[in-house]
Design a protein around this motif. Sequence first.
Motif, PDB file in Angstrom:
ATOM      1  N   LEU A  15      45.803  36.189  41.266  1.00  0.00           N
ATOM      2  CA  LEU A  15      45.811  37.418  40.832  1.00  0.00           C
ATOM      3  C   LEU A  15      45.093  37.592  42.170  1.00  0.00           C
ATOM      4  O   LEU A  15      43.998  37.428  43.024  1.00  0.00           O
ATOM      5  CB  LEU A  15      45.100  38.093  40.308  1.00  0.00           C
ATOM      6  N   HIS A  16      46.461  38.128  43.270  1.00  0.00           N
ATOM      7  CA  HIS A  16      45.758  39.078  44.646  1.00  0.00           C
ATOM      8  C   HIS A  16      45.941  40.491  44.432  1.00  0.00           C
ATOM      9  O   HIS A  16      46.658  41.432  44.059  1.00  0.00           O
ATOM     10  CB  HIS A  16      46.161  38.838  45.997  1.00  0.00           C
ATOM     11  N   PHE A  17      44.107  41.139  44.467  1.00  0.00           N
ATOM     12  CA  PHE A  17      44.276  42.799  44.371  1.00  0.00           C
ATOM     13  C   PHE A  17      43.403  42.807  45.182  1.00  0.00           C
ATOM     14  O   PHE A  17      42.428  42.819  46.076  1.00  0.00           O
ATOM     15  CB  PHE A  17      43.637  42.473  42.728  1.00  0.00           C
ATOM     16  N   GLU A  18      44.908  44.354  45.795  1.00  0.00           N
ATOM     17  CA  GLU A  18      43.939  45.400  46.226  1.00  0.00           C
ATOM     18  C   GLU A  18      44.169  46.671  46.204  1.00  0.00           C
ATOM     19  O   GLU A  18      44.419  47.673  45.168  1.00  0.00           O
ATOM     20  CB  GLU A  18      45.090  45.334  47.463  1.00  0.00           C
ATOM     21  N   VAL A  19      42.924  47.499  46.851  1.00  0.00           N
ATOM     22  CA  VAL A  19      42.516  49.080  46.548  1.00  0.00           C
ATOM     23  C   VAL A  19      42.648  50.125  47.972  1.00  0.00           C
ATOM     24  O   VAL A  19      42.200  49.711  48.753  1.00  0.00           O
ATOM     25  CB  VAL A  19      41.359  49.661  45.620  1.00  0.00           C
ATOM     26  N   TYR A  20      43.584  51.170  47.540  1.00  0.00           N
ATOM     27  CA  TYR A  20      43.492  52.017  48.875  1.00  0.00           C
ATOM     28  C   TYR A  20      42.814  53.233  48.325  1.00  0.00           C
ATOM     29  O   TYR A  20      43.503  53.890  46.882  1.00  0.00           O
ATOM     30  CB  TYR A  20      44.892  51.972  49.587  1.00  0.00           C
TER      31      TYR A  20
ATOM     32  N   MET B 229      42.357  38.809  57.930  1.00  0.00           N
ATOM     33  CA  MET B 229      42.065  38.967  57.338  1.00  0.00           C
ATOM     34  C   MET B 229      42.285  39.455  56.046  1.00  0.00           C
ATOM     35  O   MET B 229      43.582  39.950  55.537  1.00  0.00           O
ATOM     36  CB  MET B 229      42.237  40.843  57.509  1.00  0.00           C
ATOM     37  N   HIS B 230      41.838  39.034  54.952  1.00  0.00           N
ATOM     38  CA  HIS B 230      42.278  38.967  52.950  1.00  0.00           C
ATOM     39  C   HIS B 230      41.890  40.350  53.388  1.00  0.00           C
ATOM     40  O   HIS B 230      40.150  40.903  52.775  1.00  0.00           O
ATOM     41  CB  HIS B 230      41.638  38.198  52.869  1.00  0.00           C
ATOM     42  N   LYS B 231      43.134  41.372  52.642  1.00  0.00           N
ATOM     43  CA  LYS B 231      42.772  43.007  52.768  1.00  0.00           C
ATOM     44  C   LYS B 231      42.512  42.903  51.032  1.00  0.00           C
ATOM     45  O   LYS B 231      41.851  44.010  50.876  1.00  0.00           O
ATOM     46  CB  LYS B 231      44.393  43.186  52.288  1.00  0.00           C
ATOM     47  N   GLY B 232      42.228  41.517  50.287  1.00  0.00           N
ATOM     48  CA  GLY B 232      41.668  41.947  48.710  1.00  0.00           C
ATOM     49  C   GLY B 232      40.603  41.139  48.530  1.00  0.00           C
ATOM     50  O   GLY B 232      40.237  40.276  48.646  1.00  0.00           O
ATOM     51  N   ILE B 233      40.686  41.066  46.873  1.00  0.00           N
ATOM     52  CA  ILE B 233      39.243  39.886  45.936  1.00  0.00           C
ATOM     53  C   ILE B 233      40.777  38.902  45.520  1.00  0.00           C
ATOM     54  O   ILE B 233      42.142  39.669  44.940  1.00  0.00           O
ATOM     55  CB  ILE B 233      38.744  40.558  45.337  1.00  0.00           C
ATOM     56  N   ASP B 234      40.490  37.942  44.920  1.00  0.00           N
ATOM     57  CA  ASP B 234      41.681  36.773  44.538  1.00  0.00           C
ATOM     58  C   ASP B 234      40.621  36.906  42.995  1.00  0.00           C
ATOM     59  O   ASP B 234      39.586  36.626  43.009  1.00  0.00           O
ATOM     60  CB  ASP B 234      41.737  35.561  45.147  1.00  0.00           C
ATOM     61  N   ILE B 235      41.834  36.705  41.818  1.00  0.00           N
ATOM     62  CA  ILE B 235      40.998  36.212  40.202  1.00  0.00           C
ATOM     63  C   ILE B 235      41.636  35.545  40.203  1.00  0.00           C
ATOM     64  O   ILE B 235      42.668  34.829  40.021  1.00  0.00           O
ATOM     65  CB  ILE B 235      40.711  37.901  39.503  1.00  0.00           C
ATOM     66  N   ALA B 236      41.148  34.247  39.530  1.00  0.00           N
ATOM     67  CA  ALA B 236      41.675  32.988  38.967  1.00  0.00           C
ATOM     68  C   ALA B 236      40.987  32.086  37.743  1.00  0.00           C
ATOM     69  O   ALA B 236      39.569  32.812  37.489  1.00  0.00           O
ATOM     70  CB  ALA B 236      40.751  31.587  40.107  1.00  0.00           C
TER      71      ALA B 236
END
Length: 488
Positions: free
Chosen positions: A469-474, A388-395
């Motif tokens: 950047l790897h970015f997650e939200v909870y 599971m890739h838990k967030g999104i990647d911004i490049a």
Amino acid sequence: MRFREKISNLLDNLRLLTKPSIKMAAITAVAASAIIFSNGPMALAETPKFITVYYVYLNDTYIGIVSDKEVINQLITEKSKEVKNSYKNVDLQLGSQITYISERVFHSTANDKDTIDNLEKSIQLQAETAAITIDGKPVVYLDSQDTAEQVVKNLELKFVTEDQLKEIEARKASTTPLAPLKENETRLLDVRLSKKVSIEETRISPDKIVTADQAINFLQKGTIEEKKYKVQDGDVLGSIANNHGLTLAQLLVLNPGLTEDSVLKPDQEVNITVPKPYVEVIVEKEINQKEAIPYQNEVVNDASLPKGESREKQQGSNGIQSVTFNLTLQNGIAVKKEITTKKVLEAPINHIVIKGTKVIPSRGEGSFSWPAVGGYISSQMGYRWGKMHKGIDIARPSSYAIKAADNGIVVSAGWDGSYGNKIVIDHQNGYRTVYGHLSTIEIGVGQTVAKGSTIGVMGATGDATGVHLHFEVYKNGALKNPAGYLRR
């Protein structure tokens, strides 16, 4: 015998004359002279016998010569019987004028067969019909006035009932004003045709007479026979509609059994008739009905409530009103609605929400800004490479600065295995955000950060294949897809 030869020669010369009346006078004079001035007396037994023949003209056009008018009358009778077998309820008349010029001759020049053949090719029988005219132009022909009147009435009965028609006629004849409508009542005001329609008696070729059903179909669609298309291999409804100047919606209306998902079969017939009505039925109604009055949403700002928080002060509910309106339908389709009266029976209650405006530096506003300077989502949340890739990647940002997505307090800032350098911010409203793979961290644990402030620099630390950047939200501890929360 010489006398007879003289008479015969004279008659042959006289036949060259064109007018039967001149020929008759000349023949009579010559015959009399021959009898008086002959060289010898003629026995009464040898006096020539006259025969009457008839020159036949059709509308002043010469047709031939017959031995008896009855020959022509019999032809007309037989022709009438033949047509009557196909058109039983029509009164047939001769469409052309037949005239006769008689002549008395010694030797008959009649040719009944040729004359009948010539006449049969030219003679026309016409029927006494009733034409339905639209704006003064005959459009369709019926066998009688009664049938034509019934066709016009049946056009209207496609959209109203017999009782409704009677009700309208009675109301038009009355001088009593209309009473106000009762609650949820519908009243028919008028039924009329869109153009001036009249019925006129006329004579026409019987083959132009149509049945009542054909006339109704013709007046409604502009044609008696519908055009059909036979489905070919590879055809779909959209292509059939486009190839025949129709929209898909129009094609589906013409073919009630079909839907957008229908599977067509080769040789299946599809109706492609584009209706072009000669006349349409206009129905006017007066309607009273209850309608909802939608409630309004009202927002009240509260400076004592933290920004990002809100609470409901009052539930909303629709009101009720009594509405009377005139509705105009054309061939069953509403084309005009005019409201005449409105009466509020129950007022609506607004939905009121209290919205906080108090800014607390350590508390999030409830919405997230883009955590980088430009860039794009290079990898979405979801399963990737077996996990599971838990967030999104911004490049590929325009600057490597990492921004706080909302106000909050830093609860974690440091190295965390595959994340590399990682920051976790608690926004004090149930949300937390995670920032991974940073090259450097520029804030510390316990620090209050403002929305949009720089917290670090984008990098490729930890398990990263490149700078991003790897970015997650909870939310309340549950992982959420950041793509549904971010605003750019």
